[in-house]
Structures are given as C-alpha cells and as structure tokens.
Design a protein around this motif. Structure first.
Motif, PDB file in Angstrom:
ATOM      1  N   CYS A   1      14.054  18.130  -9.011  1.00  0.00           N
ATOM      2  CA  CYS A   1      13.892  18.446  -7.435  1.00  0.00           C
ATOM      3  C   CYS A   1      12.927  17.404  -6.728  1.00  0.00           C
ATOM      4  N   ALA A   2      12.623  16.435  -7.727  1.00  0.00           N
ATOM      5  CA  ALA A   2      11.637  15.274  -7.341  1.00  0.00           C
ATOM      6  C   ALA A   2      10.135  15.807  -6.917  1.00  0.00           C
ATOM      7  N   GLU A   3       9.843  16.871  -7.378  1.00  0.00           N
ATOM      8  CA  GLU A   3       8.478  17.376  -7.006  1.00  0.00           C
ATOM      9  C   GLU A   3       7.432  16.355  -7.893  1.00  0.00           C
ATOM     10  N   PRO A   4       6.326  16.143  -7.268  1.00  0.00           N
ATOM     11  CA  PRO A   4       5.617  15.236  -7.613  1.00  0.00           C
ATOM     12  C   PRO A   4       4.678  15.942  -9.099  1.00  0.00           C
ATOM     13  N   LEU A   5       4.529  15.076 -10.361  1.00  0.00           N
ATOM     14  CA  LEU A   5       3.987  15.794 -11.336  1.00  0.00           C
ATOM     15  C   LEU A   5       3.406  14.845 -11.983  1.00  0.00           C
ATOM     16  N   GLU A   6       2.694  15.324 -13.138  1.00  0.00           N
ATOM     17  CA  GLU A   6       1.751  14.174 -13.637  1.00  0.00           C
ATOM     18  C   GLU A   6       2.756  13.402 -14.717  1.00  0.00           C
TER      19      GLU A   6
ATOM     20  N   ALA B   1      10.790  10.912   1.678  1.00  0.00           N
ATOM     21  CA  ALA B   1       9.309  11.262   0.805  1.00  0.00           C
ATOM     22  C   ALA B   1       9.560  12.732   0.292  1.00  0.00           C
ATOM     23  N   ARG B   2       8.597  13.096  -0.426  1.00  0.00           N
ATOM     24  CA  ARG B   2       8.464  14.453  -0.742  1.00  0.00           C
ATOM     25  C   ARG B   2       7.098  14.945  -0.708  1.00  0.00           C
ATOM     26  N   THR B   3       6.718  16.136  -0.266  1.00  0.00           N
ATOM     27  CA  THR B   3       5.471  16.709  -0.420  1.00  0.00           C
ATOM     28  C   THR B   3       5.421  17.489  -1.852  1.00  0.00           C
ATOM     29  N   GLY B   4       3.933  17.521  -2.137  1.00  0.00           N
ATOM     30  CA  GLY B   4       4.019  18.357  -3.484  1.00  0.00           C
ATOM     31  C   GLY B   4       4.140  19.833  -3.078  1.00  0.00           C
ATOM     32  N   GLY B   5       4.767  20.370  -4.325  1.00  0.00           N
ATOM     33  CA  GLY B   5       5.333  21.753  -4.227  1.00  0.00           C
ATOM     34  C   GLY B   5       5.477  22.511  -3.099  1.00  0.00           C
TER      35      GLY B   5
ATOM     36  N   GLU C   1       0.841  -1.294   0.102  1.00  0.00           N
ATOM     37  CA  GLU C   1       0.104  -0.058   0.119  1.00  0.00           C
ATOM     38  C   GLU C   1       0.947   1.211  -0.011  1.00  0.00           C
ATOM     39  N   LEU C   2       1.974   1.266  -0.015  1.00  0.00           N
ATOM     40  CA  LEU C   2       3.086   2.402   0.121  1.00  0.00           C
ATOM     41  C   LEU C   2       2.725   3.391  -0.912  1.00  0.00           C
ATOM     42  N   PRO C   3       2.867   4.660  -0.693  1.00  0.00           N
ATOM     43  CA  PRO C   3       2.555   5.610  -1.828  1.00  0.00           C
ATOM     44  C   PRO C   3       3.898   5.870  -2.605  1.00  0.00           C
ATOM     45  N   TRP C   4       4.269   5.137  -3.602  1.00  0.00           N
ATOM     46  CA  TRP C   4       5.271   5.269  -4.415  1.00  0.00           C
ATOM     47  C   TRP C   4       5.110   6.649  -5.567  1.00  0.00           C
ATOM     48  N   GLN C   5       6.137   7.377  -5.528  1.00  0.00           N
ATOM     49  CA  GLN C   5       5.861   8.303  -6.615  1.00  0.00           C
ATOM     50  C   GLN C   5       5.724   8.042  -7.956  1.00  0.00           C
ATOM     51  N   GLN C   6       4.818   8.355  -8.677  1.00  0.00           N
ATOM     52  CA  GLN C   6       4.784   7.640 -10.087  1.00  0.00           C
ATOM     53  C   GLN C   6       5.710   8.644 -11.010  1.00  0.00           C
ATOM     54  N   ALA C   7       5.476   9.866 -11.045  1.00  0.00           N
ATOM     55  CA  ALA C   7       5.989  10.714 -11.989  1.00  0.00           C
ATOM     56  C   ALA C   7       6.571  12.063 -11.091  1.00  0.00           C
ATOM     57  N   CYS C   8       7.727  12.598 -11.365  1.00  0.00           N
ATOM     58  CA  CYS C   8       8.304  13.920 -10.617  1.00  0.00           C
ATOM     59  C   CYS C   8       9.103  14.455 -11.305  1.00  0.00           C
TER      60      CYS C   8
END
Ligand SMILES: [Zn+2]
Ligand SMILES: [Zn+2]
Length: 243
Positions: free
Chosen positions: A59-64, A239-243, A48-55
């Motif tokens: 800077c690893a910011e989560p993106l589409e 982990a990274r938070t959004g923007g 269930e871990l929330p792995w980043q899909q695209a970033c």
C-alpha cells in the motif's frame, strides 16, 4: 483587396503567439520561481524533493523499513500494489496544491515526470495494459474545471505508451471531501459511489491519482474493477501521506 477574417486569423495565430511568448518569457522554476527551469523544476529544488525512503510494498505507506504494514498484514487491500514514490510534504505538497487550487496545470507535467522517473528506475515495475484516472464527480469537475488525476495520467500514459481511458470509470454519487475523516468514515462515505461503463476482463489496470491518503478511494475502485473482471490493479499516485 480580400477581406481578412480577424477572428479566424487570431485563431490560427494564437499558438504562434504562445510559442513566441514562451521564447520571450523564460520558464521559471514552479517552486522557487527564481531559477530558470524549462522542465518545471530547477536543479536545487529537485534535489530537495521528499522521496520515500521505505514503505509497505503493497500500500506504499511510509515506514522505517520496507515490510508489510500492520493494515496489509491484517487485511490485504483490493488493489495488488500501490506505487507512490514521494512523501506528501514540503515541495510536493506545494506542487499538488498549486495544481488543484491555483489551476497551474504545468505542475501536473512535473508531478507525472517525477512518477515516470521513479518507474524507470524500478526493476520490478510491471507495465499495466491501460490507465484509468481516479474520477471526480461531475459537480466537482464543474467547480474545479479539470480533474487533476487525469492531467497527471495524460503524460504518464504517453511515457508508458499505453492507452488512457478517462470516461470508463466515473463517480456516480457526490461525496463530501475526505479530509479530516476517519478511515471507517471514509470507507462508508465512498461505498458504491463509483461505476463503470463496460468491462475490462483479464486486464492489468493502472489507477492514477495525485495523492494517496488512507487508500480508501483506490481500494473502493479496485473492488469494483476486480468484481468486473480486472486481473490486476496497480495504483499510481505521485505522493503518499502517512497512515
Ligand atoms: Zn527552484
Ligand atoms: Zn500496507
């Protein structure tokens, strides 16, 4: 009959007791606390871990999609790359909160193992020469009792087989918590608040933190490391938070 020093005996017996109690009391999953999980997380919780899909690749910011984000396009950060494979939400937020505020140091090993798992699958990963944990001010360490970034950096350095220098970089100015502050305010708050004991000229440095928010802290440290001769700075955050 020789006199037994009970204090000394207790000192030597304590590690044996720890091992014995671990045998008697099996380790339960740090998240669900129901399933048996000798490595910290059970299979169900790990799935269930929330792995980043695209970033953003810098800077690893989560993106589409994995393209440079607006901020990096506008102005590149002082670090060369940030690696933060998980999103700061759900189970990951729970593990980081347990580590920081409930002193569950076992969470640091689990968080580091997730970062290591990601790095082992990243074909473009360049191993740094050494690791530096993002430091806390001495006053903050006194309050918390430990630095969570150092606790994550220890198993990471071991797995990568590189040195960990935890006294080299330090925080010389006590700053207010960054939570809830704007990007500009964070930047101003952190200005010149870190210092180095010496130089690491020409080296590729890995900067370790638990969670990366706007990146202001690691950016300020990377500026200092580069000014003192670092060849490359890679940020490792779980982990990274959004923007
Ligand atoms: Zn579980
Ligand atoms: Zn970016």
């Amino acid at each position: 009959m020789p006199k037994v020093n009970l204090k000394l005996l207790a000192f030597f017996m304590f590690p044996c007791w720890q091992k014995f109690s671990q045998f008697l009391l099996p380790n339960y999953c740090l998240l669900c606390q129901v399933n048996f999980a000798p490595d910290g997380l059970c299979e169900a919780c790990e799935a269930e871990l929330p792995w980043q899909q695209a970033c953003c690749p810098i800077c690893a910011e989560p993106l589409e999609v994995s393209l440079l984000c607006g901020r990096c396009l506008n102005h590149l950060p002082n670090f060369d790359q940030a690696i933060a494979p998980l999103c700061y939400e759900g189970a990951v937020k729970q593990l980081i909160t347990q580590l920081k505020f409930s002193e569950k140091l076992a969470c640091a090993n689990v968080l580091a193992s997730l970062l290591i798992k990601h790095l082992s699958q990243d074909k473009q990963f360049i191993k740094p020469d050494l690791l530096l944990p993002v430091p806390l001010h001495a006053k903050r360490i006194q309050e918390r009792g430990f630095n969570q970034a150092l606790e994550i950096a220890k198993p990471l350095a071991k797995a990568l087989n590189i040195p960990l220098k935890h006294h080299f970089l330090y925080k010389k100015i006590f700053t207010l918590p960054q939570v809830g502050q704007s990007f500009a305010a964070r930047k101003k708050n952190l200005k010149n608040s870190f210092a180095l004991r010496g130089k690491l000229v020409g080296q590729h440095l890995g900067l370790v933190d638990d969670v990366m928010t706007t990146g202001s802290t690691v950016n300020e440290i990377a500026k200092l490391l580069k000014a003192q001769g670092a060849a490359r700075v890679t940020v490792f955050a779980v982990a990274r938070t959004g923007g």
